[in-house]
Design an enzyme around this catalytic site. Structure first.
Site, PDB file in Angstrom:
ATOM      1  N   TYR A  91       8.279  18.859  -5.232  1.00 51.43           N
ATOM      2  CA  TYR A  91       8.055  17.873  -6.285  1.00 51.43           C
ATOM      3  C   TYR A  91       6.834  18.205  -7.133  1.00 51.43           C
ATOM      4  CZ  TYR A  91      11.476  14.959  -3.787  1.00 51.43           C
ATOM      5  OH  TYR A  91      12.610  14.472  -3.188  1.00 51.43           O
ATOM      6  N   LYS A 139      13.191  23.339   7.850  1.00 54.01           N
ATOM      7  CA  LYS A 139      14.411  24.142   7.701  1.00 54.01           C
ATOM      8  C   LYS A 139      13.998  25.596   7.936  1.00 54.01           C
ATOM      9  CE  LYS A 139      18.808  24.601   6.604  1.00 54.01           C
ATOM     10  NZ  LYS A 139      19.916  24.071   7.425  1.00 54.01           N
ATOM     11  N   ASP A 149      18.759  19.123   8.779  1.00 52.21           N
ATOM     12  CA  ASP A 149      20.159  18.658   8.788  1.00 52.21           C
ATOM     13  C   ASP A 149      20.485  17.983  10.123  1.00 52.21           C
ATOM     14  OD1 ASP A 149      19.794  21.185   9.879  1.00 52.21           O
ATOM     15  OD2 ASP A 149      21.579  22.071   8.957  1.00 52.21           O
ATOM     16  N   ASP A 183      11.365  12.319   1.666  1.00 54.71           N
ATOM     17  CA  ASP A 183      11.942  11.403   0.674  1.00 54.71           C
ATOM     18  C   ASP A 183      13.354  10.999   1.115  1.00 54.71           C
ATOM     19  OD1 ASP A 183      12.401  10.003  -1.670  1.00 54.71           O
ATOM     20  OD2 ASP A 183      12.899  11.782  -2.850  1.00 54.71           O
ATOM     21  N   ASP A 202      14.706   7.265   3.256  1.00 53.90           N
ATOM     22  CA  ASP A 202      15.752   6.348   2.778  1.00 53.90           C
ATOM     23  C   ASP A 202      16.807   6.142   3.863  1.00 53.90           C
ATOM     24  OD1 ASP A 202      14.542   6.150   0.284  1.00 53.90           O
ATOM     25  OD2 ASP A 202      16.397   6.477  -0.829  1.00 53.90           O
TER      26      ASP A 202
HETATM   27  C1  IPM Z   1       9.971   7.530  -3.272  1.00 51.16           C
HETATM   28  C2  IPM Z   1      10.676   7.710  -4.583  1.00 51.16           C
HETATM   29  C3  IPM Z   1       9.890   8.682  -5.435  1.00 51.16           C
HETATM   30  C4  IPM Z   1       9.741   9.963  -4.641  1.00 51.16           C
HETATM   31  C5  IPM Z   1      10.473   8.970  -6.827  1.00 51.16           C
HETATM   32  C6  IPM Z   1      10.648   7.710  -7.619  1.00 51.16           C
HETATM   33  C7  IPM Z   1       9.663   9.993  -7.583  1.00 51.16           C
HETATM   34  O1  IPM Z   1      11.973   8.146  -4.367  1.00 51.16           O
HETATM   35  O2  IPM Z   1       8.806   7.081  -3.277  1.00 51.16           O
HETATM   36  O3  IPM Z   1      10.548   7.859  -2.247  1.00 51.16           O
HETATM   37  O4  IPM Z   1      10.685  10.722  -4.529  1.00 51.16           O
HETATM   38  O5  IPM Z   1       8.675  10.199  -4.103  1.00 51.16           O
HETATM   39 MG    MG Z   2      12.572   8.137  -2.375  1.00 47.70          MG
END
Ligand code: IPM
Ligand code: MG
Length: 366
Positions: free
Chosen positions: A146, A195, A227, A251, A255
Site C-alpha cells: 500500500y 506467503k 491462503d 487488511d 475483514d
Molecule cells: C482498512 C481499509 C483501508 C485499508 C482502506 C480504506 C485504504 O480497508 O482500514 O482496512 O486498506 O487500510
Molecule cells: Mg480494510
C-alpha cells in the site's frame, strides 16, 4: 484530567457512528471525572469537497497536536462517486494512508472475538462457533504494497500496471516486537502469516519474526501461509491468539475475522506508533449504501473509543466500563440490523438504530 481528541467523522456512516462514540466518551467523562475535548478535522471525500484534497497539512498538524485521534470512516461508492474520477492520490483512501504514514502508525490492532450473545449472528456452523474465539490481529500498517511505488504505463503497446511490495528488516522488526509484547499479555501464542512459499518479502518477514521470537521464549510461534490462514479462520478460529501479518494480508484477513464475529460493525481497531499516541477507528468501511439512514452499527466505533482509553490514556477501568456496557446491551437483546439473528428467530431481540444503540450503551455505563 482533560484529554484532547482530534475526531474525523469522514464520509458515509462515519459522522453517525462517531457521534455515538463521542456520546459514550462524554458519559465516561461525567461518570469518572474526565473531560474530553474534541476538534473535528476533514478527511477523505469530506475534505475533497471543501479543499480539493483528501487531507490537508493543517489537518495533519491538528491530529499531531492532540492526545489521540478518533475516526469514523472515509470513502464512497467507487463506481458512482465523483471522488473516484480523481487521480488516485487525490481520492479519499489516499487521505487515510497519508495520515497513517504522517503519524507513524505502524501497528494496527484489530481484536476479533465472538460474543456469546451474538452466536446467532455468526455465520459459522454451530459446532465451530460453540468453541468461541478471541484473537488479536496485528496488521503492519505503513509498509508493503500500500506504500510501495506504483505506476501504470504503456509497455510494448499494452497498458501495464506495477505495485511494489517492499519491507525492510526494521519495519518487520518493530511490528513483530509489538506482536510478541501483546502475546505476552494474552495466551502467549503468535501466528505469523506470510506467503513465504512465493514472496521474498515474506521470506524476510519470516526470518526477522524468528529473530524477534528468540527474545520471547515463553511465546509459541507458528508460521502460516496466508491462503491457509484464510481457510483456518472459518474452520478453526479458536486456534488463534495473536495473528501477526503484513499490511495487505492484514487488511483482507481482518475483514474475514470481523465477519465471523457476526459483522464488520463489531470490530474496533487501534493504530499505534512507538509512543502512547494512536488513531482509533472501526475496521469496517463507510458503507455508503446505508449512510444517513440511522441504521449503522456504532459498536465498532464505541469499542475503538474504549481502545483509545486503554492504549493512549491508560484508563483501563473506563475502557472496561465501555466494554461491559456493550456486552450488557447485547445481553439485553438490542441489535442493529447487521447483527440480527440469521436464523429468523428474534425471540427476546429488539432491533434498534444507531442513536438508540448509543443511548442504550450510555445507560449501561456504571
Ligand atoms: C482498512 C481499509 C483501508 C485499508 C482502506 C480504506 C485504504 O480497508 O482500514 O482496512 O486498506 O487500510
Ligand atoms: Mg480494510
Amino acid at each position: 484530567m482533560n484529554y484532547r481528541i482530534t475526531s474525523i467523522p469522514g464520509d458515509g456512516i462515519g459522522p453517525e457512528i462517531v457521534t455515538e462514540a463521542k456520546k459514550v466518551l462524554q458519559k465516561i467523562g461525567e461518570r469518572y471525572g474526565h473531560t474530553f475535548t474534541f476538534t473535528d478535522i476533514l478527511m477523505g471525500g469530506a475534505s475533497i469537497d471543501v479543499h480539493g484534497v483528501p487531507l490537508t497539512d493543517e489537518a495533519i498538524q491538528t491530529a499531531k497536536d492532540a492526545d489521540a485521534v478518533l475516526m469514523g470512516s472515509i470513502g464512497g461508492n467507487t463506481v458512482t462517486s465523483p471522488w473516484y474520477r480523481l487521480a488516485p492520490d487525490k481520492r479519499p483512501e489516499a487521505g487515510l494512508l497519508k495520515i497513517r504514514k504522517a503519524l507513524g502508525l505502524f501497528a494496527n490492532l484489530r481484536p476479533a472475538m465472538l460474543y456469546d450473545e451474538l452466536a446467532a449472528a455468526c455465520p459459522l456452523k454451530a459446532e465451530i462457533s460453540r468453541a468461541g474465539f478471541d484473537m488479536m490481529m496485528l496488521r503492519e500498517l505503513t509498509g508493503g504494497l500500500y506504500f510501495g511505488e506504483r505506476k501504470t504505463e504503456m509497455i510494448d503497446g499494452k497498458m501495464t500496471a506495477v505495485d511494489t511490495l517492499t519491507y525492510n528488516e526494521d519495519e518487520i522488526w518493530r511490528a513483530a516486537v509489538k506482536g510478541f509484547e501483546i502475546a505476552m499479555k494474552r495466551r502467549k501464542k503468535v501466528t505469523s502469516v506470510d506467503k513465504a512459499n512465493v514472496l521474498d518479502s515474506s521470506r524476510l518477514w519470516r526470518k526477522v519474526v524468528e529473530e524477534v521470537a528468540a527474545d520471547y521464549p515463553e511465546v509459541t510461534l507458528e508460521h502460516m501461509l496466508v491462503d491457509n490462514c484464510a481457510m483456518q479462520l472459518v474452520k478453526n478460529p479458536a486456534q488463534f491468539d495473536v495473528v501477526l501479518t503484513e499490511n495487505m494480508f492484514g487488511d483482507i484477513l481482518s475483514d474475514e475475522a470481523s465477519m465471523i464475529t457476526g459483522s464488520l460493525g463489531m470490530l474496533p481497531s487501534a493504530s499505534l506508533n512507538d509512543t502512547k499516541f494512536g488513531l482509533y477507528e472501526p475496521s469496517g468501511g463507510s458503507a455508503p449504501d446505508i449512510a444517513g439512514k440511522g441504521i449503522a452499527n456504532p459498536i465498532a466505533t464505541i469499542l475503538s473509543a474504549a481502545m483509545m482509553l486503554r492504549y493512549s490514556f491508560d484508563l483501563d477501568q473506563e475502557a472496561d466500563a465501555i466494554e461491559a456496557a456493550v456486552k450488557q446491551t447485547l445481553k439485553d437483546g438490542y441489535r442493529t440490523i447487521d447483527i440480527m439473528p440469521q436464523d429468523g428467530n428474534t425471540d427476546g431481540v429488539t432491533q434498534v438504530g444507531t442513536a438508540k444503540m448509543g443511548d442504550l450503551i450510555c445507560e449501561r455505563i456504571v
